[in-house]
Design a protein around this motif. Structure first.
Motif, PDB file in Angstrom:
ATOM      1  N   PRO A 124      -6.474  -2.709   7.765  1.00 45.37           N
ATOM      2  CA  PRO A 124      -6.428  -3.910   6.926  1.00 45.37           C
ATOM      3  C   PRO A 124      -4.996  -4.321   6.587  1.00 45.37           C
ATOM      4  O   PRO A 124      -4.213  -3.508   6.067  1.00 45.37           O
ATOM      5  N   SER A 125      -4.675  -5.573   6.860  1.00 45.73           N
ATOM      6  CA  SER A 125      -3.293  -6.041   6.720  1.00 45.73           C
ATOM      7  C   SER A 125      -2.794  -5.996   5.280  1.00 45.73           C
ATOM      8  O   SER A 125      -1.695  -5.505   5.002  1.00 45.73           O
ATOM      9  N   GLY A 126      -3.600  -6.532   4.354  1.00 41.07           N
ATOM     10  CA  GLY A 126      -3.152  -6.601   2.969  1.00 41.07           C
ATOM     11  C   GLY A 126      -2.820  -5.247   2.392  1.00 41.07           C
ATOM     12  O   GLY A 126      -1.757  -5.049   1.786  1.00 41.07           O
ATOM     13  N   ALA A 127      -3.715  -4.292   2.579  1.00 42.84           N
ATOM     14  CA  ALA A 127      -3.497  -2.949   2.041  1.00 42.84           C
ATOM     15  C   ALA A 127      -2.277  -2.286   2.667  1.00 42.84           C
ATOM     16  O   ALA A 127      -1.481  -1.627   1.980  1.00 42.84           O
ATOM     17  N   LEU A 128      -2.094  -2.467   3.969  1.00 45.30           N
ATOM     18  CA  LEU A 128      -0.962  -1.838   4.656  1.00 45.30           C
ATOM     19  C   LEU A 128       0.358  -2.476   4.224  1.00 45.30           C
ATOM     20  O   LEU A 128       1.374  -1.780   4.077  1.00 45.30           O
ATOM     21  N   ILE A 129       0.370  -3.785   3.999  1.00 45.85           N
ATOM     22  CA  ILE A 129       1.593  -4.448   3.522  1.00 45.85           C
ATOM     23  C   ILE A 129       1.978  -3.926   2.141  1.00 45.85           C
ATOM     24  O   ILE A 129       3.164  -3.693   1.860  1.00 45.85           O
ATOM     25  N   VAL A 130       0.986  -3.730   1.269  1.00 43.17           N
ATOM     26  CA  VAL A 130       1.279  -3.184  -0.062  1.00 43.17           C
ATOM     27  C   VAL A 130       1.972  -1.839   0.062  1.00 43.17           C
ATOM     28  O   VAL A 130       2.973  -1.563  -0.617  1.00 43.17           O
ATOM     29  N   TRP A 131       1.475  -0.977   0.943  1.00 38.98           N
ATOM     30  CA  TRP A 131       2.077   0.340   1.115  1.00 38.98           C
ATOM     31  C   TRP A 131       3.475   0.258   1.734  1.00 38.98           C
ATOM     32  O   TRP A 131       4.379   1.003   1.343  1.00 38.98           O
ATOM     33  N   CYS A 132       3.647  -0.642   2.680  1.00 43.00           N
ATOM     34  CA  CYS A 132       4.976  -0.810   3.290  1.00 43.00           C
ATOM     35  C   CYS A 132       5.980  -1.324   2.265  1.00 43.00           C
ATOM     36  O   CYS A 132       7.139  -0.895   2.234  1.00 43.00           O
ATOM     37  N   LEU A 133       5.543  -2.247   1.418  1.00 40.35           N
ATOM     38  CA  LEU A 133       6.416  -2.731   0.345  1.00 40.35           C
ATOM     39  C   LEU A 133       6.819  -1.588  -0.581  1.00 40.35           C
ATOM     40  O   LEU A 133       7.994  -1.458  -0.955  1.00 40.35           O
ATOM     41  N   ALA A 134       5.848  -0.744  -0.934  1.00 41.57           N
ATOM     42  CA  ALA A 134       6.121   0.354  -1.859  1.00 41.57           C
ATOM     43  C   ALA A 134       7.091   1.371  -1.242  1.00 41.57           C
ATOM     44  O   ALA A 134       8.032   1.829  -1.910  1.00 41.57           O
ATOM     45  N   VAL A 135       6.888   1.718   0.029  1.00 40.45           N
ATOM     46  CA  VAL A 135       7.765   2.692   0.687  1.00 40.45           C
ATOM     47  C   VAL A 135       9.190   2.142   0.810  1.00 40.45           C
ATOM     48  O   VAL A 135      10.166   2.842   0.504  1.00 40.45           O
ATOM     49  N   LEU A 136       9.314   0.887   1.236  1.00 51.52           N
ATOM     50  CA  LEU A 136      10.641   0.285   1.336  1.00 51.52           C
ATOM     51  C   LEU A 136      11.317   0.190  -0.027  1.00 51.52           C
ATOM     52  O   LEU A 136      12.527   0.401  -0.145  1.00 51.52           O
ATOM     53  N   ALA A 137      10.531  -0.126  -1.044  1.00 52.99           N
ATOM     54  CA  ALA A 137      11.088  -0.225  -2.398  1.00 52.99           C
ATOM     55  C   ALA A 137      11.650   1.115  -2.855  1.00 52.99           C
ATOM     56  O   ALA A 137      12.743   1.178  -3.446  1.00 52.99           O
ATOM     57  N   MET A 138      10.941   2.203  -2.560  1.00 52.97           N
ATOM     58  CA  MET A 138      11.428   3.533  -2.945  1.00 52.97           C
ATOM     59  C   MET A 138      12.721   3.879  -2.211  1.00 52.97           C
ATOM     60  O   MET A 138      13.656   4.453  -2.795  1.00 52.97           O
ATOM     61  N   LEU A 139      12.779   3.502  -0.936  1.00 52.80           N
ATOM     62  CA  LEU A 139      13.994   3.781  -0.157  1.00 52.80           C
ATOM     63  C   LEU A 139      15.184   2.976  -0.677  1.00 52.80           C
ATOM     64  O   LEU A 139      16.294   3.503  -0.818  1.00 52.80           O
ATOM     65  N   VAL A 140      14.958   1.707  -0.970  1.00 53.58           N
ATOM     66  CA  VAL A 140      16.036   0.849  -1.475  1.00 53.58           C
ATOM     67  C   VAL A 140      16.483   1.317  -2.855  1.00 53.58           C
ATOM     68  O   VAL A 140      17.676   1.334  -3.167  1.00 53.58           O
ATOM     69  N   TYR A 141      15.524   1.721  -3.679  1.00 55.78           N
ATOM     70  CA  TYR A 141      15.889   2.221  -5.002  1.00 55.78           C
ATOM     71  C   TYR A 141      16.729   3.493  -4.886  1.00 55.78           C
ATOM     72  O   TYR A 141      17.753   3.649  -5.554  1.00 55.78           O
ATOM     73  N   ALA A 142      16.307   4.407  -4.008  1.00 55.93           N
ATOM     74  CA  ALA A 142      17.022   5.672  -3.850  1.00 55.93           C
ATOM     75  C   ALA A 142      18.406   5.479  -3.266  1.00 55.93           C
ATOM     76  O   ALA A 142      19.347   6.229  -3.601  1.00 55.93           O
ATOM     77  N   ALA A 143      18.561   4.464  -2.408  1.00 62.14           N
ATOM     78  CA  ALA A 143      19.858   4.223  -1.763  1.00 62.14           C
ATOM     79  C   ALA A 143      20.792   3.368  -2.608  1.00 62.14           C
ATOM     80  O   ALA A 143      21.967   3.213  -2.261  1.00 62.14           O
TER      81      ALA A 143
END
Length: 254
Positions: free
Chosen positions: A226-245
């Motif tokens: 499902p596209s919507g659910a997967l986009i939410v997870w991709c947003l969350a993972v990228l957000a954690m990486l950007v926050y950590a960096a």
């Protein structure tokens, strides 16, 4: 991946960009005001407007459904404006109650509809992958109006102006991408960059949003998820990486 056709996801990706264009600057204001769940509440109220329109027998693809969603969202915005003025100390709790009432009202309205569960699922998780180019014209116009008003007035919008503009943005986006993605687009990118310098916040927030939508759409096609659910997870993972960096905050542990 060699045979992947990016034209398959292009309309959906453009829909995501339109949502991000307005939701990221609005999300920064939401975090500043401390009313994080306003997006969920207004989005759910707009979805309730769509459900009411469907129960009334209106054409689901017609402009009347858009009007119903817009009216519902504006009424919700007016109500939240009044509650914030009357009981500002419990505004977040009131937003949560309004969300629950709108969500359960939708459940009651579709209880005897044989396709009710599927309709609710579409409104919550969205059907972004099936968005067409023709569906993007009105949201694009709405995004231009919202961005122009934000640029011209900014903090001078006031409480009522902010809520009404918010209602307009959510009405345009909830039927494109669903309630979950509307909330994630508003909060997740802005949350990732909250400790960045002001000059870089918007740039990195948009990078998180664009990267999340792009990666989520491509992976959803490749993995048949499902596209919507997967986009939410991709947003969350990228957000954690950007926050950590990002830059280390003063006083933060090494």
């Amino acid at each position: 991946m060699a045979d992947f056709d990016f034209m398959i996801v292009l309309p959906a990706f453009l829909a995501g960009l339109l949502v991000l264009a307005t939701h990221i600057p609005l999300g920064a204001q939401v975090l500043r005001r401390g009313i994080v769940f306003i997006d969920l509440a207004i989005a759910q109220i707009a979805a309730l407007g769509v459900i009411v329109a469907g129960a009334a027998g209106l054409d689901p693809a017609g402009w009347t459904v858009q009007v119903a969603a817009g009216v519902a969202a504006v009424l919700g915005a007016l109500l939240l404006t009044w509650t914030e003025k009357r009981w500002p100390d419990v505004q977040e709790a009131q937003i949560g109650v309004l969300f629950v009432l709108a969500a359960t009202a939708g459940l009651l309205l579709v209880a005897h509809n044989p396709h009710g569960g599927e309709h609710l699922q579409d409104l919550l998780a969205g059907q972004i992958l099936w968005v067409s180019f023709a569906q993007l014209a009105m949201p694009a116009l709405g995004a231009l109006v919202i961005l122009a008003l934000l640029t011209l007035f900014g903090e001078r919008l006031g409480r009522l102006g902010f809520y009404l503009l918010f209602a307009l943005a959510v009405t345009a986006s909830v039927q494109l991408v669903g309630v979950y993605l509307v909330f994630a687009s508003l909060i997740v990118p802005s949350l990732a960059v909250r400790h960045y310098p002001d000059a870089r916040k918007l740039v990195f927030a948009y990078l998180v949003g664009v990267g999340g939508y792009g990666a989520g759409l491509v992976l959803s096609v490749v993995l048949d998820l499902p596209s919507g659910a997967l986009i939410v997870w991709c947003l969350a993972v990228l957000a954690m990486l950007v926050y950590a960096a990002g830059p280390r905050r003063p006083g933060a542990p090494a």
